[in-house]
Design an enzyme around this catalytic site. Structure first.
Site, PDB file in Angstrom:
ATOM      1  N   ARG A  44       0.826  -1.214   0.000  1.00  0.00           N
ATOM      2  CA  ARG A  44       0.000   0.000   0.000  1.00  0.00           C
ATOM      3  C   ARG A  44       0.859   1.263   0.000  1.00  0.00           C
ATOM      4  NH1 ARG A  44      -5.484  -0.265   1.633  1.00  0.00           N
ATOM      5  NH2 ARG A  44      -6.267  -2.298   1.033  1.00  0.00           N
ATOM      6  N   ARG A  75      -3.267   7.147   0.672  1.00  0.00           N
ATOM      7  CA  ARG A  75      -3.732   8.363   1.355  1.00  0.00           C
ATOM      8  C   ARG A  75      -2.701   9.078   2.214  1.00  0.00           C
ATOM      9  NH1 ARG A  75      -9.027   5.947   3.938  1.00  0.00           N
ATOM     10  NH2 ARG A  75      -7.734   4.081   3.710  1.00  0.00           N
TER      11      ARG A  75
HETATM   12  O1  1CP Z   1      -4.222  -4.505   2.517  1.00  0.00           O
HETATM   13  C1  1CP Z   1      -4.417  -5.656   2.129  1.00  0.00           C
HETATM   14  O2  1CP Z   1      -4.740  -6.592   2.874  1.00  0.00           O
HETATM   15  C2  1CP Z   1      -4.169  -5.948   0.694  1.00  0.00           C
HETATM   16  C3  1CP Z   1      -5.264  -6.610  -0.052  1.00  0.00           C
HETATM   17  C4  1CP Z   1      -6.354  -5.621  -0.364  1.00  0.00           C
HETATM   18  C5  1CP Z   1      -7.595  -5.512   0.257  1.00  0.00           C
HETATM   19  C6  1CP Z   1      -8.100  -6.312   1.434  1.00  0.00           C
HETATM   20  C7  1CP Z   1      -6.297  -4.661  -1.397  1.00  0.00           C
HETATM   21  C8  1CP Z   1      -5.131  -4.494  -2.303  1.00  0.00           C
HETATM   22  N1  1CP Z   1      -7.510  -4.029  -1.435  1.00  0.00           N
HETATM   23  C9  1CP Z   1      -8.327  -4.503  -0.438  1.00  0.00           C
HETATM   24  C10 1CP Z   1      -9.693  -4.053  -0.172  1.00  0.00           C
HETATM   25  C11 1CP Z   1      -9.759  -2.578  -0.006  1.00  0.00           C
HETATM   26  N2  1CP Z   1      -9.775  -1.710  -1.032  1.00  0.00           N
HETATM   27  C12 1CP Z   1      -9.723  -1.833   1.187  1.00  0.00           C
HETATM   28  C13 1CP Z   1      -9.707  -2.406   2.578  1.00  0.00           C
HETATM   29  C14 1CP Z   1     -11.084  -2.361   3.125  1.00  0.00           C
HETATM   30  C15 1CP Z   1     -11.261  -3.346   4.219  1.00  0.00           C
HETATM   31  O3  1CP Z   1     -10.687  -3.141   5.296  1.00  0.00           O
HETATM   32  O4  1CP Z   1     -11.979  -4.327   3.989  1.00  0.00           O
HETATM   33  C16 1CP Z   1      -9.732  -0.471   0.851  1.00  0.00           C
HETATM   34  C17 1CP Z   1      -9.738   0.707   1.765  1.00  0.00           C
HETATM   35  C18 1CP Z   1      -9.780  -0.415  -0.577  1.00  0.00           C
HETATM   36  C19 1CP Z   1      -9.745   0.793  -1.420  1.00  0.00           C
HETATM   37  C20 1CP Z   1      -8.350   1.131  -1.766  1.00  0.00           C
HETATM   38  N3  1CP Z   1      -7.549   0.281  -2.500  1.00  0.00           N
HETATM   39  C21 1CP Z   1      -7.640   2.312  -1.458  1.00  0.00           C
HETATM   40  C22 1CP Z   1      -8.157   3.514  -0.704  1.00  0.00           C
HETATM   41  C23 1CP Z   1      -8.912   4.335  -1.680  1.00  0.00           C
HETATM   42  C24 1CP Z   1      -8.975   5.799  -1.363  1.00  0.00           C
HETATM   43  O5  1CP Z   1      -8.229   6.567  -1.976  1.00  0.00           O
HETATM   44  O6  1CP Z   1      -9.788   6.186  -0.523  1.00  0.00           O
HETATM   45  C25 1CP Z   1      -6.377   2.170  -2.031  1.00  0.00           C
HETATM   46  C26 1CP Z   1      -5.265   3.171  -2.000  1.00  0.00           C
HETATM   47  C27 1CP Z   1      -6.327   0.891  -2.687  1.00  0.00           C
HETATM   48  C28 1CP Z   1      -5.195   0.371  -3.492  1.00  0.00           C
HETATM   49  C29 1CP Z   1      -4.782  -1.015  -3.321  1.00  0.00           C
HETATM   50  N4  1CP Z   1      -5.524  -2.011  -2.754  1.00  0.00           N
HETATM   51  C30 1CP Z   1      -4.763  -3.165  -2.750  1.00  0.00           C
HETATM   52  C31 1CP Z   1      -3.516  -2.897  -3.369  1.00  0.00           C
HETATM   53  C32 1CP Z   1      -2.391  -3.877  -3.542  1.00  0.00           C
HETATM   54  C33 1CP Z   1      -3.548  -1.559  -3.762  1.00  0.00           C
HETATM   55  C34 1CP Z   1      -2.509  -0.863  -4.635  1.00  0.00           C
HETATM   56  C35 1CP Z   1      -1.703   0.177  -4.005  1.00  0.00           C
HETATM   57  C36 1CP Z   1      -0.479  -0.174  -3.248  1.00  0.00           C
HETATM   58  O7  1CP Z   1      -0.314  -1.275  -2.700  1.00  0.00           O
HETATM   59  O8  1CP Z   1       0.363   0.717  -3.170  1.00  0.00           O
END
Ligand code: 1CP
Length: 339
Positions: A24, A28
């Site tokens: 991640r 943010r």
């Molecule tokens: O953190 C982990 O366990 C990794 C696996 C995972 C999960 C569970 C990813 C990979 N996404 C998610 C679901 C998800 N998507 C959540 C967690 C919600 C929960 O607790 O159930 C959230 C907040 C998102 C949305 C999301 N995805 C955001 C926030 C969006 C925003 O700007 O408000 C972001 C930045 C992502 C990007 C993301 N998700 C996952 C990866 C590998 C990435 C790529 C970015 C990176 O790793 O730098």
């Protein structure tokens, strides 16, 4: 020859330094990410290759990590099954899957046609990255993706998931099988588009007992890893994996991401010398400890592995309130350390 430490290590080579990237790492906590998000929705960024590539590169440009991970989400490939997903901030499924008919209705469409932006983003990244950085693709493991599709959104207990698992295990397996096929095609398509290594996230396997893990998560993780073996090195991340590490050893994963529930020394003891370990600074320490504590903790982790077969990372994703300078402290310690 220019060193590409992360990929070289992942392929079983020797490197003079411990490669480092953070789960991640785009997101943010970065002001430049918030600037983009002030203008565009999360899905809007994921679906626009120029924006997704820009956001993927932000942490690399600022800190010089050895890896750049594709900016996307584990739910994006389910759009190619006809699932409607939104984000606030986590995934929200418009019509959660609860019945046999819901699962039958999932129709696999061509990935390059239905979610072309993922692959276009990787192509842009491949062209823009310097040769020393490694491009990382990723996907969600079938159990974790299924958890969101069934529950509909994040939950503390995932009660609908547990109910379906108990009451309709055959149906659950049909869904896992479909998602497994999707994962394999999706990850292979990422490699075709420029991803040099991959990470498979099974975050919500943490909900399972060992018995359930062996039935509902392990076989599908293994199938994905086996199918991708010839394409690219794959890192397996299972949250709270301590309970499952003996099982994971049998999977013969090439690279295992170790969370903060155990030490790197313990993980090495269980998994053996051959496997590459990724980890495992606690994201809470990174977010809230003093600079001295962060440096001490980073050094302690490096001393445990002696930098051998070690990709430095966090135990889980970076927290949104993490101060930027704390990340630089970790990078400085890791760069000072000689293998
Ligand atoms: O953190 C982990 O366990 C990794 C696996 C995972 C999960 C569970 C990813 C990979 N996404 C998610 C679901 C998800 N998507 C959540 C967690 C919600 C929960 O607790 O159930 C959230 C907040 C998102 C949305 C999301 N995805 C955001 C926030 C969006 C925003 O700007 O408000 C972001 C930045 C992502 C990007 C993301 N998700 C996952 C990866 C590998 C990435 C790529 C970015 C990176 O790793 O730098």
């Amino acid at each position: 020859m220019i060193e590409k430490p992360l990929l070289q290590l992942a392929q079983g080579g020797q490197t003079a330094q411990v490669p480092i990237w953070f789960m991640r790492q785009a997101g943010r906590y970065l002001p430049e990410y918030q600037e983009v998000r002030a203008q565009h929705s999360f899905l809007g960024v994921c679906q626009n290759p120029e924006l997704a590539a820009r956001v993927s590169l932000q942490p690399w440009k600022r800190f010089g990590f050895d890896g750049v991970i594709l900016f996307s989400d584990i739910l994006i490939p389910t759009l190619a099954l006809g699932v409607e997903v939104d984000f606030n901030p986590g995934p929200i499924i418009q019509a959660p899957l609860r019945t046999a008919q819901d699962i039958r209705n999932l129709k696999a469409q061509d990935l390059f046609e239905s979610i072309p932006y993922v692959f276009q983003t990787l192509q842009i990244l491949k062209a823009e990255l310097s040769p020393s950085a490694t491009l990382i693709g990723f996907g969600g493991a079938p159990f974790t993706v299924a958890s969101y599709l069934i529950e509909g959104r994040h939950s503390e207990e995932f009660l609908h998931v547990k109910k379906l698992m108990k009451e309709a295990p055959v149906l659950f397996h049909i869904l896992l099988d479909k998602l497994c096929t999707l994962s394999i095609h999706y990850l292979k398509a990422q490699v075709q588009s420029g991803a040099e290594m991959l990470q498979l996230f099974d975050t919500w396997a943490s909900l399972l007992s060992t018995e359930e893990y062996l039935e509902f998560a392990y076989p599908y993780e293994k199938r994905v890893l086996d199918e991708l073996k010839m394409d690219a090195p794959v890192i397996l991340f299972v949250k709270e994996s301590k309970r499952f590490l003996k099982e994971i050893k049998k999977m013969e994963a090439q690279i295992v991401s170790v969370d903060s529930s155990l030490s790197m020394r313990e993980a090495r003891g269980i998994l053996g010398e051959k496997v590459i370990l990724q980890g495992n600074l606690d994201p809470k320490i990174l977010a809230s400890a003093t600079p001295e504590e962060i440096c001490r903790e980073t050094k302690a982790i490096l001393e445990q592995t002696k930098g051998q077969g070690h990709i430095f990372n966090l135990g889980h994703g970076i927290l949104p309130h993490t101060p930027l300078e704390n990340i630089s402290y970790v990078l400085e310690e890791v760069r000072k350390f000689k293998v």
